[in-house]
Design a protein around this motif. Structure first.
Motif, mmCIF file in Angstrom:
data_model
loop_
_atom_site.group_PDB
_atom_site.id
_atom_site.type_symbol
_atom_site.label_atom_id
_atom_site.label_comp_id
_atom_site.label_asym_id
_atom_site.label_seq_id
_atom_site.Cartn_x
_atom_site.Cartn_y
_atom_site.Cartn_z
ATOM 1 N N SER A 186 0.820 -1.214 0.000
ATOM 2 C CA SER A 186 0.000 0.000 0.000
ATOM 3 C C SER A 186 0.852 1.262 0.000
ATOM 4 O O SER A 186 0.515 2.253 -0.658
ATOM 5 N N ARG A 187 1.947 1.228 0.724
ATOM 6 C CA ARG A 187 2.758 2.441 0.826
ATOM 7 C C ARG A 187 3.567 2.711 -0.444
ATOM 8 O O ARG A 187 4.207 3.750 -0.558
ATOM 9 N N GLN A 188 3.528 1.784 -1.393
ATOM 10 C CA GLN A 188 4.253 1.976 -2.645
ATOM 11 C C GLN A 188 3.348 2.450 -3.780
ATOM 12 O O GLN A 188 3.786 2.577 -4.911
ATOM 13 N N GLN A 190 1.102 5.543 -5.126
ATOM 14 C CA GLN A 190 0.885 6.977 -4.935
ATOM 15 C C GLN A 190 -0.484 7.391 -5.482
ATOM 16 O O GLN A 190 -0.902 6.957 -6.556
ATOM 17 N N THR A 222 -0.088 11.491 -1.922
ATOM 18 C CA THR A 222 0.358 10.691 -0.791
ATOM 19 C C THR A 222 0.280 9.223 -1.174
ATOM 20 O O THR A 222 -0.195 8.872 -2.257
ATOM 21 N N ASP A 223 0.753 8.361 -0.314
ATOM 22 C CA ASP A 223 0.670 6.931 -0.602
ATOM 23 C C ASP A 223 -0.683 6.395 -0.158
ATOM 24 O O ASP A 223 -1.377 7.000 0.666
ATOM 25 N N TYR A 225 -1.527 3.898 1.696
ATOM 26 C CA TYR A 225 -1.639 3.595 3.129
ATOM 27 C C TYR A 225 -2.014 4.854 3.907
ATOM 28 O O TYR A 225 -2.934 4.842 4.732
ATOM 29 N N THR A 226 -1.321 5.953 3.658
ATOM 30 C CA THR A 226 -1.592 7.199 4.374
ATOM 31 C C THR A 226 -2.958 7.754 4.010
ATOM 32 O O THR A 226 -3.679 8.280 4.870
ATOM 33 N N ASN A 356 -0.799 -4.927 2.402
ATOM 34 C CA ASN A 356 -1.851 -4.074 1.854
ATOM 35 C C ASN A 356 -3.169 -4.436 2.519
ATOM 36 O O ASN A 356 -3.206 -5.233 3.469
ATOM 37 N N ALA A 482 6.899 5.877 10.868
ATOM 38 C CA ALA A 482 6.769 4.556 10.243
ATOM 39 C C ALA A 482 6.359 3.515 11.280
ATOM 40 O O ALA A 482 7.024 3.355 12.310
#
Length: 684
Positions: A186-188, A190, A222-223, A225-226, A356, A482
């Protein structure tokens, strides 16, 4: 049992009766398909496997827009443009395991109208037959991006899902109205999000606003996840208040059904500022750049208290501020959710730190994630003044009484209740005192952590406490966001860094306690200088916490009176032993028309006598007269001081008078040992 074995077993049974001449048909086994990609006959095309998430960047930025202006029809219209790397298969996922729900609760049933186009041409999707949260696409040559449109059909009431839209406010939860590419963390991924607001509305969110053009708000890229961790509350009646005593990074965003609901006084707001200050003194560090309490005061939107790393979604009564005395028992919600920024978000059980939102979660450590958060939420409510000392004691008394009287521990240990959401997210059921459930890993775990706190205080003559654990375990690395994963062994090691003890046995004996001799973990209350008792006349503070006290006969006759219905029948209690379950209504008490007041009077009159309490009950077209041989009067829980013992509980609830310095860098004392345990943990 595999299907081929089941078929063989059935054939074996049938063949034993083959001698019967009536059997004229022959049964043949059917090949079992173990790979859905090999079964295209019932589908328009073969479905590919869902790619496993990899820790690599997704190419490009997803453009996302949510239109939340269709208030009367309660529809959120979503459009997305997703870059694609080239021709071939692409799988899109709808979030399944939602943050804070600890279960597969993504309401995909409310997604409709899904249409995918590219270069003006439709691309037909294929839903996965094993995982309906996945949509397979076959991207044609020459396509560099796809356009997606769909609707989230939010609900008009809370019978199945919580209400997200009212005429005066909207709670936009990104995870319930988004699709994302499979195969990536998820954090990858955008995302550049934007939202179309009703005219003149304002909003609160932890996201950074890049620009606002009229009623269209665009947020900084933002990503994923955020983004999912940063919901929006928007409304016609909105007020934003700075409650950060040391800067301008923590805000209370208040929304209301009507403008008058925003009228929080300076004295009330000061208590929330105190809460932020007491959290700083407890943890000694912050793991966010800003924190936004999203607080909707409404009776039209479903109740919620949902944690995020830099914000929280909360609702309260419309008169939360304007009828302040009435809200006394509800003021622990925001301290609880704020604590989650440290416990559950920055520091998170490793088995909930998934790649994810479609990787299954495990919940083995919810007794830390939620249980210790429940503990600190109540403590911070008291230390800040949101709860008076009497309200804090009354709150603890209700928890202690519930678990002291709970029969479900006879068959189900506290550890197993951590699985409850995976068994069915907060599914209501009969005989909850026997079934146990979601509340147990919150509130019974709270008692375990009180037990630990008072044990540390006793063993160190008050020099150390669970506060030291909180600073060491949750407060390290000030300013770092993080998430870090932890295991059971890390919790034990961090406790030992504060006070050497057999913490593994201490925790396991309480988490795994089960059977007829298993007891509620009440030792912390008595070690804290108090004991659980019962009274027939609750105080004003006790009534503010036990708001249903007038209809509560749990600790006398073993049920609650909801209107005329007997509900919450306590397993093994007097009503249960009379054969009473769900569905019975109170008609009369000792020959008088039944009501809560008449029943209270009857229970009081029978105290110390041998006269029965006779109830006439009705279920459908059936009537029953039930006589209770109960003579101990009304019973409401209360904590009573044990004279001559240290009052550790009052010390726990007292505000901290000095600022804890920010935690030291690596190389200093016990905290280094704790940090060393955490260094190797994977991060999301």
């Amino acid at each position: 049992m595999p299907r081929t074995r089941l078929t063989a077993a059935c054939l074996a049974v049938l063949m034993t009766t083959a001698a019967a001449p009536a059997m004229a048909q022959t049964f043949q086994s059917t090949p079992v398909i173990t790979d859905a990609t090999q079964a295209p006959l019932a589908l328009p095309r073969a479905q590919p496997a869902i790619p496993a998430p990899q820790d690599k960047p997704y190419p490009g930025v997803i453009q996302y827009r949510a239109d939340i202006t269709d208030l009367d029809r309660r529809i959120i219209n979503v459009s997305q443009t997703i870059p694609v790397a080239g021709p071939g298969p692409l799988t899109l996922l709808y979030p399944k395991f939602l943050p804070g729900n600890h279960a597969a609760t993504g309401p995909i049933q409310l997604i409709s109208g899904l249409t995918v186009t590219a270069n003006g041409q439709r691309i037909e999707w294929l839903r996965d037959t094993l995982d309906p949260y996945a949509f397979h696409l076959d991207i044609p040559a020459g396509v560099t991006s796809i356009d997606i449109a769909f609707q989230q059909l939010t609900q008009p009431d809370s019978s199945n899902w919580r209400v997200l839209m009212t005429p005066a406010m909207v709670n936009l939860q990104w995870e319930k109205a988004i699709l994302y590419p499979a195969g990536y963390f998820s954090r990858q991924i955008q995302v550049a999000p934007s939202v179309v607001l009703p005219a003149g509305w304002k909003y609160g969110t932890a996201l950074s606003t890049a620009s606002q053009d009229g009623d269209v708000a665009t947020f900084a890229t933002t990503d994923l996840y955020t983004l999912i961790d940063s919901p929006i509350f928007a409304g016609a009646h909105y007020r934003r208040v700075d409650i950060d005593p040391s800067g301008d990074r923590v805000h209370l965003n208040i929304l209301a059904d009507e403008a008058k609901g925003l009228a929080a006084t300076d004295d009330q707001l000061k208590l929330f500022e105190n809460m932020v200050q007491q959290a700083d003194r407890l943890f000694g560090a912050r793991h966010f750049d800003n924190y936004q309490f999203l607080f909707a005061l409404t009776d039209q939107m479903g109740g919620i208290g949902l944690e995020h790393h830099r914000s929280s979604e909360n609702t309260g009564a419309p008169d939360f501020f304007t009828n302040w005395a009435k809200s006394a028992g509800d003021r622990g919600l925001l301290p609880h959710e704020y604590t989650h920024s440290w416990n559950g978000k920055f520091m998170r059980p490793a088995d909930e730190l998934t790649a994810n939102h479609n990787v299954p979660t495990q919940n083995t450590l919810l007794w830390v994630y939620e249980g210790q958060t429940e503990y600190w939420g109540d403590v911070l409510a008291a230390r800040s003044g949101l709860h008076s000392r009497d309200v804090a004691l009354a709150t603890l008394a209700t928890v202690a009484a519930f678990y002291d009287e709970q029969p479900g521990r006879q068959w189900r240990a506290l550890q197993d209740t951590n699985n409850h959401n995976l068994l069915g997210y907060r599914v209501p059921g009969q005989f909850t005192s026997w079934m146990r459930g979601t509340g147990d890993y919150y509130r019974e775990s709270l008692l375990v952590w009180l037990d630990a706190d008072t044990l540390i205080r006793e063993g160190t003559n008050g020099r150390k406490s669970l506060d030291d654990f909180a600073r060491g375990f949750f407060g390290h690395n000030d300013g770092e966001w993080a998430p870090q994963g932890y295991r059971f062994e890390d919790v034990v090691a961090a406790l030992n860094a504060v006070y050497p003890h057999d913490w593994a046995e201490f925790l396991r004996s309480r988490l795994d306690a089960v059977g007829p001799d298993a007891k509620a973990p009440l030792a912390g209350i008595e070690r804290g200088g108090w004991r659980l008792t019962y009274t027939d006349t609750p105080s004003a503070a006790e009534k503010s916490v036990q708001t249903g006290w007038a209809n509560d006969f749990q600790y006398s006759l073993g049920f609650t009176l909801t209107a005329e219905k007997l509900t919450n029948i306590r397993w093994g209690g007097p009503a249960f032993e009379q054969g009473i379950g769900a569905g019975w209504s109170l008609v009369a008490v000792n020959g008088k028309t039944g009501s809560a007041e008449v029943l209270r009077d009857a229970v009081t009159a029978a105290k110390g006598t041998d006269a029965p309490i006779e109830l006439l009950l009705k279920s459908g077209d059936r009537f029953r007269t039930v006589a209770f041989a109960y003579h101990d009067g009304l019973r409401y829980p209360r904590l009573e001081r044990i004279e001559g013992t240290p009052d550790r509980l009052s010390d726990i609830l007292a505000p901290r008078r000095r600022q804890t310095r920010l935690l030291p860098t690596r190389g200093e004392g016990d905290r280094v040992a704790v940090e060393g345990l955490l260094k190797s943990h994977r991060r999301l």
